[in-house]
Write a protein that holds these residues in place. Structure first.
Motif, short mmCIF file in Angstrom:
data_model
loop_
_atom_site.label_atom_id
_atom_site.label_comp_id
_atom_site.label_asym_id
_atom_site.label_seq_id
_atom_site.Cartn_x
_atom_site.Cartn_y
_atom_site.Cartn_z
N PHE A 94 55.66 63.32 34.68
CA PHE A 94 55.95 61.83 33.89
C PHE A 94 54.66 61.79 32.70
O PHE A 94 53.58 62.01 33.16
N ARG A 95 54.96 61.55 31.61
CA ARG A 95 54.11 61.07 30.55
C ARG A 95 53.65 59.76 30.95
O ARG A 95 54.64 58.68 31.14
N VAL A 96 52.27 59.36 31.12
CA VAL A 96 51.83 58.03 31.34
C VAL A 96 50.85 57.73 30.53
O VAL A 96 49.91 58.51 29.93
N THR A 97 50.83 56.33 30.16
CA THR A 97 49.79 55.55 29.29
C THR A 97 49.22 54.41 29.98
O THR A 97 50.06 53.75 30.51
N ALA A 98 47.84 54.48 29.90
CA ALA A 98 47.12 53.18 30.59
C ALA A 98 46.89 52.16 29.67
O ALA A 98 46.64 52.28 28.71
N HIS A 99 47.11 50.91 30.21
CA HIS A 99 47.17 49.75 29.50
C HIS A 99 46.27 48.79 29.98
O HIS A 99 45.97 48.76 31.17
N GLY A 100 45.57 47.67 29.20
CA GLY A 100 44.87 46.60 29.78
C GLY A 100 43.60 46.86 30.15
O GLY A 100 42.90 47.65 29.28
N GLY A 101 42.97 46.52 31.37
CA GLY A 101 41.58 47.05 31.72
C GLY A 101 41.00 46.10 32.98
O GLY A 101 40.31 46.69 33.62
N GLN A 102 41.34 45.01 32.94
CA GLN A 102 40.71 43.92 33.96
C GLN A 102 41.78 43.44 34.79
O GLN A 102 43.04 43.06 34.54
N HIS A 103 41.43 43.07 36.07
CA HIS A 103 42.23 42.36 37.07
C HIS A 103 42.32 40.90 36.72
O HIS A 103 41.31 40.60 35.89
N GLY A 108 36.30 31.44 39.52
CA GLY A 108 34.84 31.71 39.15
C GLY A 108 34.68 32.98 38.54
O GLY A 108 33.60 33.72 38.77
N GLY A 109 35.72 33.37 37.73
CA GLY A 109 35.48 34.93 37.14
C GLY A 109 35.75 36.05 38.05
O GLY A 109 35.57 37.05 37.82
N LEU A 110 36.28 35.81 39.20
CA LEU A 110 36.35 36.73 40.31
C LEU A 110 37.92 36.88 40.59
O LEU A 110 38.75 36.01 40.37
N PRO A 111 38.35 38.13 41.00
CA PRO A 111 37.48 39.49 41.26
C PRO A 111 37.10 40.07 39.84
O PRO A 111 38.19 39.97 38.96
N ASP A 112 36.09 40.80 39.88
CA ASP A 112 35.70 41.24 38.58
C ASP A 112 35.77 42.76 38.66
O ASP A 112 35.06 43.58 38.70
N CYS A 113 37.35 43.28 38.60
CA CYS A 113 37.19 44.74 39.01
C CYS A 113 38.31 45.36 37.80
O CYS A 113 38.99 44.36 37.41
N ALA A 114 38.18 46.54 37.55
CA ALA A 114 39.22 47.23 36.74
C ALA A 114 40.36 47.34 37.32
O ALA A 114 40.93 47.25 38.62
N ASN A 115 41.41 47.12 36.15
CA ASN A 115 42.91 47.24 36.53
C ASN A 115 43.75 47.84 35.38
O ASN A 115 43.41 47.23 34.27
N LEU A 116 44.45 48.72 35.80
CA LEU A 116 45.13 49.44 34.53
C LEU A 116 46.63 49.25 34.87
O LEU A 116 47.18 49.41 35.91
N LEU A 145 55.69 38.69 41.19
CA LEU A 145 56.04 37.49 41.46
C LEU A 145 55.16 36.34 42.34
O LEU A 145 55.38 35.24 42.13
N GLN A 146 54.23 36.88 43.04
CA GLN A 146 53.04 35.97 43.71
C GLN A 146 51.93 36.53 43.78
O GLN A 146 51.62 37.74 43.97
N GLY A 147 50.84 35.86 43.78
CA GLY A 147 49.47 36.07 43.84
C GLY A 147 48.62 35.02 43.76
O GLY A 147 48.80 33.96 43.10
N SER A 148 47.46 35.00 44.28
CA SER A 148 46.44 34.22 44.03
C SER A 148 45.93 33.89 42.89
O SER A 148 45.30 32.93 42.26
N TRP A 149 46.36 34.96 41.87
CA TRP A 149 45.88 34.89 40.36
C TRP A 149 46.89 34.59 39.50
O TRP A 149 46.80 34.45 38.30
N MET A 150 48.30 33.89 40.16
CA MET A 150 49.18 33.63 39.01
C MET A 150 50.10 32.47 39.37
O MET A 150 49.92 32.03 40.67
N LYS A 151 50.95 32.19 38.61
CA LYS A 151 51.97 30.98 38.78
C LYS A 151 53.36 31.44 38.52
O LYS A 151 53.30 32.42 37.53
N THR A 152 54.24 31.07 38.80
CA THR A 152 55.43 31.22 38.58
C THR A 152 56.12 31.28 37.14
O THR A 152 56.70 32.14 36.44
N ASP A 153 55.59 30.25 36.52
CA ASP A 153 55.86 30.36 35.07
C ASP A 153 55.15 31.24 34.43
O ASP A 153 55.76 31.77 33.16
#
Length: 205
Positions: A94-103, A108-116, A145-153
């Motif tokens: 599969f051909r794959v392209t990476a996007h984004g960069g951060q979680h 309070g600015g956390l978590p501060d980790c890489a996310n692609l 759909l759900q996470g401590s870092w997001m809302k449904t909207d």
């Protein structure tokens, strides 16, 4: 002619991609909550970030297949191939392209980790724990759909911003059935026929 791909959803954020013509098998984010069967016969694995609901180190250590993860990821005990945003590579055919960069931030600015996020075959996009909108068209969107870092909207707005042909929910392993009914109801109502729920073990093309 485009090769058809079978998508199988597993618990939480894990998905398995297989070419219908018998080509390679690619697994994305096999975490500690996903079923071991997700990795059976896998030819390569993509990891969006270092959290254990997205990467099960013990299973992957014994798999002996290439594992791709963000260059800045901290995953002790696991050898992986470094990936950075904007990079293009081939995994399991599969051909794959990476996007984004951060979680996405929680507090309070956390978590501060890489996310692609990974765009696979210029068709399917798995964002990991972010709502980064890629700069390319997407046919199939995997929407958290759900996470401590997001809302449904935010999930609804993400689908609308990407404008895929179809969208399936992921990142739902901490929600009971009542909550899932509500979340999937909202996405279906607000995003129309492009959104559909996939239960763990269900497939789509």
């Amino acid at each position: 002619m485009l090769r058809r791909v079978r998508i199988t959803k597993y618990t939480h954020s894990c998905v398995r991609l297989e070419h219908d013509d018998g080509g390679g098998t690619l697994v994305i984010d096999p975490g500690v909550w996903s079923e071991p069967a997700a990795l059976t016969g896998a030819d390569a694995v993509l990891v969006t970030h270092e959290h254990d609901d997205h990467v099960d180190v013990l299973r992957l250590k014994g798999l002996s297949v290439p594992v791709y993860a963000p260059k800045a990821a901290r995953i002790p005990g696991l050898d992986f191939i470094d990936v950075v945003a904007g990079e293009e590579f081939t995994a399991a055919g599969f051909r794959v392209t990476a996007h984004g960069g951060q979680h996405a931030r929680v507090y309070g600015g956390l978590p501060d980790c890489a996310n692609l996020g990974y765009l696979v075959g210029d068709r399917l996009y798995h964002p990991g724990d972010s709502l980064h909108v890629p700069d390319r068209p997407v046919e199939t969107l995997l929407v958290p759909l759900q996470g401590s870092w997001m809302k449904t909207d935010e999930a609804i707005d993400f689908v609308r911003a990407v404008e895929p042909e179809r969208a399936y929910g992921i990142h739902d392993g901490q929600v009971n059935e009542r909550g899932l009914a509500s979340l999937n109801g909202w996405l279906t109502r607000e995003c129309g026929s492009r959104y559909r729920r996939l239960l763990p073990g269900a497939t789509a093309r």
